[in-house]
Design a protein around this motif. Structure first.
Motif, PDB file in Angstrom:
ATOM      1  N   ALA A  41       1.093  -1.270  -0.237  1.00  0.00           N
ATOM      2  CA  ALA A  41      -0.338   0.721   0.207  1.00  0.00           C
ATOM      3  C   ALA A  41       0.483   1.997   0.030  1.00  0.00           C
ATOM      4  O   ALA A  41      -0.053   2.821  -0.208  1.00  0.00           O
ATOM      5  CB  ALA A  41      -0.532   0.026   1.257  1.00  0.00           C
ATOM      6  N   GLN A  42       2.024   0.834   0.531  1.00  0.00           N
ATOM      7  CA  GLN A  42       3.271   2.344   0.050  1.00  0.00           C
ATOM      8  C   GLN A  42       4.095   2.234  -0.726  1.00  0.00           C
ATOM      9  O   GLN A  42       4.557   3.107  -0.395  1.00  0.00           O
ATOM     10  CB  GLN A  42       3.792   2.118   2.101  1.00  0.00           C
ATOM     11  CG  GLN A  42       2.646   2.437   2.894  1.00  0.00           C
ATOM     12  CD  GLN A  42       3.405   2.060   4.361  1.00  0.00           C
ATOM     13  OE1 GLN A  42       4.422   2.128   4.200  1.00  0.00           O
ATOM     14  NE2 GLN A  42       2.120   2.759   5.285  1.00  0.00           N
ATOM     15  N   THR A  43       3.489   1.599  -1.414  1.00  0.00           N
ATOM     16  CA  THR A  43       4.606   1.773  -3.190  1.00  0.00           C
ATOM     17  C   THR A  43       4.257   3.186  -3.899  1.00  0.00           C
ATOM     18  O   THR A  43       3.517   3.709  -3.859  1.00  0.00           O
ATOM     19  CB  THR A  43       4.274   0.558  -3.619  1.00  0.00           C
ATOM     20  OG1 THR A  43       4.836  -1.180  -3.385  1.00  0.00           O
ATOM     21  CG2 THR A  43       5.783   0.855  -5.344  1.00  0.00           C
ATOM     22  N   PRO A  44       5.401   3.415  -4.125  1.00  0.00           N
ATOM     23  CA  PRO A  44       5.523   5.067  -4.312  1.00  0.00           C
ATOM     24  C   PRO A  44       5.211   5.242  -5.994  1.00  0.00           C
ATOM     25  O   PRO A  44       5.658   4.364  -6.704  1.00  0.00           O
ATOM     26  CB  PRO A  44       6.595   6.104  -4.325  1.00  0.00           C
ATOM     27  CG  PRO A  44       7.678   5.208  -2.805  1.00  0.00           C
ATOM     28  CD  PRO A  44       7.172   3.962  -2.871  1.00  0.00           C
ATOM     29  N   LEU A  45       3.902   6.076  -6.246  1.00  0.00           N
ATOM     30  CA  LEU A  45       4.086   5.964  -7.933  1.00  0.00           C
ATOM     31  C   LEU A  45       5.039   6.448  -8.588  1.00  0.00           C
ATOM     32  O   LEU A  45       6.277   7.378  -7.868  1.00  0.00           O
ATOM     33  CB  LEU A  45       2.727   7.338  -7.732  1.00  0.00           C
ATOM     34  CG  LEU A  45       1.617   7.223  -6.800  1.00  0.00           C
ATOM     35  CD1 LEU A  45       0.661   7.989  -7.477  1.00  0.00           C
ATOM     36  CD2 LEU A  45       0.920   5.377  -7.479  1.00  0.00           C
ATOM     37  N   SER A  46       5.285   5.592 -10.046  1.00  0.00           N
ATOM     38  CA  SER A  46       6.392   6.533 -10.462  1.00  0.00           C
ATOM     39  C   SER A  46       5.124   5.910 -12.172  1.00  0.00           C
ATOM     40  O   SER A  46       4.769   5.054 -12.278  1.00  0.00           O
ATOM     41  CB  SER A  46       7.645   5.552 -10.648  1.00  0.00           C
ATOM     42  OG  SER A  46       8.014   5.358 -11.355  1.00  0.00           O
ATOM     43  N   GLY A  64       3.084   9.158  -1.943  1.00  0.00           N
ATOM     44  CA  GLY A  64       4.545  10.206  -2.379  1.00  0.00           C
ATOM     45  C   GLY A  64       4.982   9.226  -3.727  1.00  0.00           C
ATOM     46  O   GLY A  64       4.076   8.663  -4.616  1.00  0.00           O
ATOM     47  N   ILE A  65       5.512  10.516  -4.710  1.00  0.00           N
ATOM     48  CA  ILE A  65       6.290   9.460  -5.783  1.00  0.00           C
ATOM     49  C   ILE A  65       7.710   9.232  -5.332  1.00  0.00           C
ATOM     50  O   ILE A  65       8.656   9.252  -4.588  1.00  0.00           O
ATOM     51  CB  ILE A  65       6.023  10.224  -6.675  1.00  0.00           C
ATOM     52  CG1 ILE A  65       6.820  11.876  -6.347  1.00  0.00           C
ATOM     53  CG2 ILE A  65       4.778  10.558  -6.897  1.00  0.00           C
ATOM     54  CD1 ILE A  65       6.860  12.601  -7.428  1.00  0.00           C
ATOM     55  N   SER A  66       8.228   8.697  -6.641  1.00  0.00           N
ATOM     56  CA  SER A  66       9.734   8.355  -6.630  1.00  0.00           C
ATOM     57  C   SER A  66      10.734   8.527  -7.388  1.00  0.00           C
ATOM     58  O   SER A  66      11.763   8.520  -8.117  1.00  0.00           O
ATOM     59  CB  SER A  66      10.162   6.622  -6.272  1.00  0.00           C
ATOM     60  OG  SER A  66       9.494   5.601  -7.356  1.00  0.00           O
ATOM     61  N   SER A  67       9.744   9.358  -8.971  1.00  0.00           N
ATOM     62  CA  SER A  67      10.131   9.687  -9.666  1.00  0.00           C
ATOM     63  C   SER A  67       8.775  10.319 -10.554  1.00  0.00           C
ATOM     64  O   SER A  67       7.914  10.684 -10.049  1.00  0.00           O
ATOM     65  CB  SER A  67      10.890   8.462 -10.640  1.00  0.00           C
ATOM     66  OG  SER A  67       9.798   7.630 -11.365  1.00  0.00           O
ATOM     67  N   MET A  68       9.192  10.761 -11.748  1.00  0.00           N
ATOM     68  CA  MET A  68       8.103  11.515 -12.417  1.00  0.00           C
ATOM     69  C   MET A  68       6.929  11.064 -12.741  1.00  0.00           C
ATOM     70  O   MET A  68       6.725   9.896 -12.783  1.00  0.00           O
ATOM     71  CB  MET A  68       8.681  12.074 -13.444  1.00  0.00           C
ATOM     72  CG  MET A  68       9.699  13.191 -13.842  1.00  0.00           C
ATOM     73  SD  MET A  68       9.338  14.134 -13.877  1.00  0.00           S
ATOM     74  CE  MET A  68       9.090  14.885 -15.657  1.00  0.00           C
ATOM     75  N   VAL A  69       5.757  11.634 -12.670  1.00  0.00           N
ATOM     76  CA  VAL A  69       4.493  11.050 -12.238  1.00  0.00           C
ATOM     77  C   VAL A  69       3.604  11.626 -13.691  1.00  0.00           C
ATOM     78  O   VAL A  69       3.066  13.212 -12.892  1.00  0.00           O
ATOM     79  CB  VAL A  69       3.812  10.515 -11.344  1.00  0.00           C
ATOM     80  CG1 VAL A  69       3.004   9.915 -11.413  1.00  0.00           C
ATOM     81  CG2 VAL A  69       4.686   9.609 -10.327  1.00  0.00           C
ATOM     82  N   ALA A 100      11.567  14.665  -9.872  1.00  0.00           N
ATOM     83  CA  ALA A 100      10.555  13.547  -9.827  1.00  0.00           C
ATOM     84  C   ALA A 100       9.390  14.998  -9.563  1.00  0.00           C
ATOM     85  O   ALA A 100       8.983  15.256  -8.350  1.00  0.00           O
ATOM     86  CB  ALA A 100      10.749  12.763  -8.568  1.00  0.00           C
ATOM     87  N   GLN A 101       8.969  15.128 -10.531  1.00  0.00           N
ATOM     88  CA  GLN A 101       7.656  16.318 -10.922  1.00  0.00           C
ATOM     89  C   GLN A 101       6.275  15.160 -10.921  1.00  0.00           C
ATOM     90  O   GLN A 101       6.488  13.851 -11.773  1.00  0.00           O
ATOM     91  CB  GLN A 101       7.708  17.343 -11.865  1.00  0.00           C
ATOM     92  CG  GLN A 101       9.285  17.820 -11.601  1.00  0.00           C
ATOM     93  CD  GLN A 101       9.496  19.474 -12.671  1.00  0.00           C
ATOM     94  OE1 GLN A 101       7.911  20.106 -12.994  1.00  0.00           O
ATOM     95  NE2 GLN A 101      10.525  19.545 -13.266  1.00  0.00           N
ATOM     96  N   ILE A 102       5.414  16.100 -10.645  1.00  0.00           N
ATOM     97  CA  ILE A 102       4.022  15.581 -10.783  1.00  0.00           C
ATOM     98  C   ILE A 102       3.666  16.516 -12.581  1.00  0.00           C
ATOM     99  O   ILE A 102       3.580  17.754 -12.118  1.00  0.00           O
ATOM    100  CB  ILE A 102       3.390  15.607  -9.669  1.00  0.00           C
ATOM    101  CG1 ILE A 102       3.864  15.038  -8.655  1.00  0.00           C
ATOM    102  CG2 ILE A 102       1.350  15.335 -10.368  1.00  0.00           C
ATOM    103  CD1 ILE A 102       2.918  14.678  -7.161  1.00  0.00           C
TER     104      ILE A 102
END
Length: 156
Positions: A20-25, A51-56, A81-83
């Motif tokens: 459930a806590q895997t960052p988006l990427s 959260g995120i781990s790279s560009m999303v 690492a932007q959204i």
């Protein structure tokens, strides 16, 4: 309870918590008819939780999305690492709220490096209280590119 049941239960809880806590990427789709997320709120809630781990990049399907959301301190966001929220076209990808809502359509608080492309962001106006379409508070590096906004912009 037996030791096997207790161990099995604890392992299940641990696995669920880690997943459930895997960052988006990477790239995702926002679409009420079969995307990774059915709404902006669903996507933003996932950003807040994981959260995120790279560009999303959220590619937003054409349509009218009647909702408002607040992005507050998303973990992992940086210059590299932007959204990005990218609509199909500003004329056909519309994010709006009804006139009885006193919240801004998009609120960005204490975060940075978020981009909005090819969207219409519209607040129809509250009958008794002026409300902005977009509110930015203690935020930096927020970009609106090829967007149409109605209802004002408030920067704190």
């Amino acid at each position: 309870m037996s030791k096997k049941i207790i161990i099995s239960t604890l392992l299940s809880i641990l696995c669920y918590t880690l997943l459930a806590q895997t960052p988006l990427s990477g790239e995702y789709t926002i679409s009420p008819s079969g995307g990774d997320f059915s709404s902006f709120n669903e996507a933003v809630n996932s950003l807040k939780a994981n959260g995120i781990s790279s560009m999303v990049t959220f590619n937003v399907a054409a349509g009218t999305y009647e909702e408002f959301f607040e992005m507050d301190s998303i973990s992992g966001v940086s210059e590299s690492a932007q959204i990005l929220f990218v609509g199909e076209d500003a004329g056909t990808t519309i994010l709006k709220v009804a006139s009885d809502t006193t919240m801004s359509v998009v609120s960005v608080n204490r975060t940075s490096h978020i981009q909005f492309h090819h969207l219409t962001i519209s607040h129809q106006g509250h009958p008794s209280t002026p409300v902005d379409a977009v509110s930015l508070k203690n935020s930096a590096n927020i970009l609106f590119k090829n967007c149409h906004m109605t209802g004002g912009l408030n920067v704190w």
